[in-house]
Design an enzyme around this catalytic site. Structure first.
Site, PDB file in Angstrom:
ATOM      1  N   LYS A  22      -7.694   7.650  -7.786  1.00  0.00           N
ATOM      2  CA  LYS A  22      -8.082   6.244  -7.531  1.00  0.00           C
ATOM      3  C   LYS A  22      -8.577   6.069  -6.096  1.00  0.00           C
ATOM      4  CE  LYS A  22      -4.750   3.205  -6.383  1.00  0.00           C
ATOM      5  NZ  LYS A  22      -4.917   2.431  -5.129  1.00  0.00           N
ATOM      6  N   ASN A  23      -7.828   6.613  -5.148  1.00  0.00           N
ATOM      7  CA  ASN A  23      -8.137   6.340  -3.742  1.00  0.00           C
ATOM      8  C   ASN A  23      -9.344   7.105  -3.226  1.00  0.00           C
ATOM      9  OD1 ASN A  23      -6.125   4.496  -3.735  1.00  0.00           O
ATOM     10  ND2 ASN A  23      -4.633   5.759  -2.652  1.00  0.00           N
ATOM     11  N   CYS A 115      -0.311  -7.668   1.613  1.00  0.00           N
ATOM     12  CA  CYS A 115       0.226  -7.519   0.272  1.00  0.00           C
ATOM     13  C   CYS A 115       1.700  -7.193   0.416  1.00  0.00           C
ATOM     14  CB  CYS A 115      -0.532  -6.467  -0.520  1.00  0.00           C
ATOM     15  SG  CYS A 115      -0.321  -4.821   0.120  1.00  0.00           S
ATOM     16  N   ARG A 120      -1.085  -5.132   6.473  1.00  0.00           N
ATOM     17  CA  ARG A 120      -2.366  -4.503   6.204  1.00  0.00           C
ATOM     18  C   ARG A 120      -3.567  -5.134   6.934  1.00  0.00           C
ATOM     19  NH1 ARG A 120      -2.433  -2.055   0.305  1.00  0.00           N
ATOM     20  NH2 ARG A 120      -3.416  -0.408   1.505  1.00  0.00           N
ATOM     21  N   ASP A 306       2.640   7.058  -0.509  1.00  0.00           N
ATOM     22  CA  ASP A 306       2.403   6.714  -1.918  1.00  0.00           C
ATOM     23  C   ASP A 306       3.326   7.461  -2.886  1.00  0.00           C
ATOM     24  OD1 ASP A 306       0.455   4.973  -1.128  1.00  0.00           O
ATOM     25  OD2 ASP A 306      -1.218   6.308  -1.545  1.00  0.00           O
ATOM     26  N   ARG A 398      -3.288  -0.517 -12.437  1.00  0.00           N
ATOM     27  CA  ARG A 398      -4.220  -0.415 -11.306  1.00  0.00           C
ATOM     28  C   ARG A 398      -4.407   1.040 -10.896  1.00  0.00           C
ATOM     29  NH1 ARG A 398      -1.964  -2.662  -6.526  1.00  0.00           N
ATOM     30  NH2 ARG A 398      -3.742  -1.491  -5.772  1.00  0.00           N
TER      31      ARG A 398
HETATM   32  N1  EPU Z   1      -3.635  -0.292   9.882  1.00  0.00           N
HETATM   33  C1  EPU Z   1      -3.848  -1.034  11.005  1.00  0.00           C
HETATM   34  N2  EPU Z   1      -5.111  -1.527  11.241  1.00  0.00           N
HETATM   35  C2  EPU Z   1      -6.144  -1.284  10.393  1.00  0.00           C
HETATM   36  C3  EPU Z   1      -5.912  -0.495   9.228  1.00  0.00           C
HETATM   37  C4  EPU Z   1      -4.637  -0.011   9.007  1.00  0.00           C
HETATM   38  O1  EPU Z   1      -2.934  -1.286  11.784  1.00  0.00           O
HETATM   39  O2  EPU Z   1      -7.257  -1.744  10.661  1.00  0.00           O
HETATM   40  C5  EPU Z   1      -2.290   0.239   9.610  1.00  0.00           C
HETATM   41  C6  EPU Z   1      -1.714  -0.229   8.280  1.00  0.00           C
HETATM   42  O3  EPU Z   1      -1.128  -1.513   8.394  1.00  0.00           O
HETATM   43  C7  EPU Z   1      -0.726   0.856   7.951  1.00  0.00           C
HETATM   44  C8  EPU Z   1      -1.428   2.104   8.491  1.00  0.00           C
HETATM   45  O4  EPU Z   1      -2.387   1.631   9.467  1.00  0.00           O
HETATM   46  O5  EPU Z   1       0.460   0.642   8.697  1.00  0.00           O
HETATM   47  C9  EPU Z   1      -2.124   2.967   7.461  1.00  0.00           C
HETATM   48  O6  EPU Z   1      -2.973   2.161   6.672  1.00  0.00           O
HETATM   49  P1  EPU Z   1      -4.337   2.710   6.066  1.00  0.00           P
HETATM   50  O7  EPU Z   1      -5.456   1.943   6.668  1.00  0.00           O
HETATM   51  O8  EPU Z   1      -4.380   4.179   6.190  1.00  0.00           O
HETATM   52  O9  EPU Z   1      -4.195   2.287   4.550  1.00  0.00           O
HETATM   53  P2  EPU Z   1      -5.410   1.950   3.598  1.00  0.00           P
HETATM   54  O10 EPU Z   1      -6.547   2.791   3.969  1.00  0.00           O
HETATM   55  O11 EPU Z   1      -5.620   0.490   3.527  1.00  0.00           O
HETATM   56  C10 EPU Z   1      -4.981   3.762   1.770  1.00  0.00           C
HETATM   57  C11 EPU Z   1      -4.611   3.788   0.306  1.00  0.00           C
HETATM   58  C12 EPU Z   1      -3.154   3.385   0.153  1.00  0.00           C
HETATM   59  C13 EPU Z   1      -2.286   4.357   0.958  1.00  0.00           C
HETATM   60  C14 EPU Z   1      -2.735   4.343   2.420  1.00  0.00           C
HETATM   61  C15 EPU Z   1      -1.985   5.321   3.297  1.00  0.00           C
HETATM   62  C16 EPU Z   1      -6.678   3.207  -0.821  1.00  0.00           C
HETATM   63  C17 EPU Z   1      -7.412   2.260  -1.688  1.00  0.00           C
HETATM   64  N3  EPU Z   1      -5.463   2.847  -0.438  1.00  0.00           N
HETATM   65  O12 EPU Z   1      -4.823   2.417   2.200  1.00  0.00           O
HETATM   66  O13 EPU Z   1      -2.846   3.545  -1.235  1.00  0.00           O
HETATM   67  O14 EPU Z   1      -0.941   3.982   0.862  1.00  0.00           O
HETATM   68  O15 EPU Z   1      -4.145   4.650   2.505  1.00  0.00           O
HETATM   69  O16 EPU Z   1      -2.117   6.609   2.806  1.00  0.00           O
HETATM   70  O17 EPU Z   1      -7.160   4.280  -0.524  1.00  0.00           O
HETATM   71  C18 EPU Z   1      -1.689   3.158  -3.239  1.00  0.00           C
HETATM   72  O18 EPU Z   1      -2.488   3.921  -3.779  1.00  0.00           O
HETATM   73  O19 EPU Z   1      -0.646   2.760  -3.795  1.00  0.00           O
HETATM   74  C19 EPU Z   1      -1.958   2.703  -1.877  1.00  0.00           C
HETATM   75  C20 EPU Z   1      -1.381   1.640  -1.332  1.00  0.00           C
END
Ligand code: EPU
Length: 420
Positions: A22-23, A115, A120, A306, A398
């Site tokens: 998915k990711n 969320c 986030r 995850d 999802r």
């Molecule tokens: N963060 C910031 N600022 C930003 C972006 C992120 O402070 O601008 C923080 C977040 O709050 C968090 C950390 O950085 O504390 C890591 O967040 P990241 O941005 O890496 O998460 P994401 O890219 O939004 C993806 C996956 C998530 C997975 C995370 C971490 C997708 C669609 N989602 O989210 O997947 O947990 O990376 O590996 O790729 C899931 O599949 O259940 C899921 C939540």
């Protein structure tokens, strides 16, 4: 709204094939906005998040054709305005920002919002876009980005909890069509980032270093169509591996990449689970009494956030005390109170969960709060004696393709029922 009724106590036995990740799929689909030409993505999982992304791309003007697990997308004429309500529903939709900006030099998308697993924010995504020369305004819930020119730059994407996965994807995509060279430092090293870089390179981008903390992108004038197969879902594979061990079963997992699962498999082995490679597949079974292990979630190649909730269930089945520390998302313990309904003994202490394992679990009605928490509740239901009703399983749909069907094939008693 559907629920899952599970009668627990039966070990999972047999074989399961892992779907596309998915990711990876969500940013790959967004990347097709970077070209007018058609792109073909194979091994796309049938998930509600993927359908959402298809709707978002269609709302921007792209043509999306789905044929089984093959999706063809052509973004010939597109607009830079993302529908507020569609985007708001799915956090992953933020990855349309980079491609829209690169292609049109403007993008207006709704702020994805927080969320249940944490706040986030998207400050790092925006920092990256700004470094490339983008003007950003936040207005009435929208992020409004405009850029006369995108210019290659150096950008550090490490945040409080380490690098950002979708932030790295977004900046990488925007930089493909920028003028000059962009250097992303403290880039996310997740396999999904490498998958995206491979697809972008197949489209004509010039990206090197993906999978390491420093990614270099040399901008090109335009990208063309390409074909790509999505990598297997390492979190889905981890979920079935953990479920096999938790139920004291024996399951062969096909189609996964063990090299993407190092931290999870290492912790499972440390807990006493036997993992045997057999060709491209691997077999999971308990090797006797389980031992407690401590886990800290980290960016890749550390233990993935995850798989934290699922691993907690394995530790609930393990006599002794395990400490599970969540370092990526501040509130990713929503499953703890629901797992307690089945008889788990877990105390929360700051970012850590102290699991006193080995208690008898018995079925109960529980409520799913997010995707991975739902997976943990399903595994706990498969272990516990009696019936567990997992409510609000739209979260599961999802991210897990045909989860009830795959589990039934492994001998589980599991039925989808309509909530009243
Ligand atoms: N963060 C910031 N600022 C930003 C972006 C992120 O402070 O601008 C923080 C977040 O709050 C968090 C950390 O950085 O504390 C890591 O967040 P990241 O941005 O890496 O998460 P994401 O890219 O939004 C993806 C996956 C998530 C997975 C995370 C971490 C997708 C669609 N989602 O989210 O997947 O947990 O990376 O590996 O790729 C899931 O599949 O259940 C899921 C939540």
């Amino acid at each position: 709204m559907d629920s899952l009724m599970i009668k627990g106590g039966t070990p999972l036995e047999g074989e399961v094939t892992i779907s596309g990740a998915k990711n990876s799929t969500l940013p790959l689909m967004a990347a097709t906005l970077l070209t007018r030409e058609p792109c073909i993505i194979r091994r796309v999982p049938d998930l509600s998040d993927v359908k959402f992304m298809a709707q978002i791309l269609a709302s921007l003007g792209a043509q999306v054709k789905v044929d089984g697990s093959t999706v063809t997308i052509q973004a010939n004429k597109i607009s830079g305005y993302g529908d507020y309500d569609l985007i708001r529903k799915m956090r992953g939709s933020i990855c349309i920002l980079g491609p829209l900006l690169a292609r049109l030099r403007k993008a207006k998308v709704s702020l994805p919002g927080g969320c249940v697993i944490g706040a986030r924010p998207i400050d790092l995504h925006l920092k990256g876009m700004q470094a490339l020369g983008t003007k950003i305004e936040i207005e009435s819930g929208y992020v409004n980005c405009t850029a006369k020119r995108l210019l290659g730059s150096e950008v550090f994407l490490g945040g409080r909890a380490g690098p950002t996965v979708l932030g790295t994807a977004n900046v990488m995509m925007a930089a493909t069509l920028a003028e000059g060279v962009t250097l992303i430092e403290s880039a996310a090293c997740e396999p999904e980032v490498v998958d995206l870089a491979n697809f972008l390179n197949a489209m004509g981008a010039k990206i090197s270093g993906a999978g390491s903390p420093t990614i270099t992108i040399t901008g090109v004038k335009e990208l063309h169509g390409a074909e790509h197969e999505v990598i297997p879902d390492r979190v889905e594979a981890a979920t079935y591996a953990i479920a096999a061990a938790a139920t004291d079963g024996e399951v062969t997992i096909h189609g996964a990449r063990m090299d993407h699962m190092g931290a999870v498999l290492d912790k499972m082995r440390e807990a006493g689970v036997k993992i045997e490679r057999s060709g491209p597949s691997f077999k999971v079974k308990r090797g006797g009494q389980l031992k407690p292990v401590d886990i800290i979630t980290q960016p890749y190649a550390g233990f993935p956030t995850d798989a934290q909730a699922q691993m907690m269930v394995l530790m609930m089945c393990t006599p002794g005390i395990s400490i599970i520390t969540e370092r990526i998302f501040e509130s990713r313990f929503m499953h703890v109170s629901e797992l307690s309904r089945l008889g788990a003994d877990i105390a929360l202490e700051g970012p850590s969960a102290i699991v006193k394992g080995g208690k008898k679990l018995s079925g109960a009605p529980v409520m799913a709060s997010d995707l991975r928490a739902s997976a943990a509740l399903v595994i706990a239901g498969l272990v516990g004696r009696g019936k567990t009703l997992v409510k609000r399983i739209y979260h599961l749909d999802r991210g897990y393709e045909n989860i009830d069907e795959k589990l039934r094939k492994l001998g589980a008693w599991i039925e989808r029922v309509e909530e009243t």
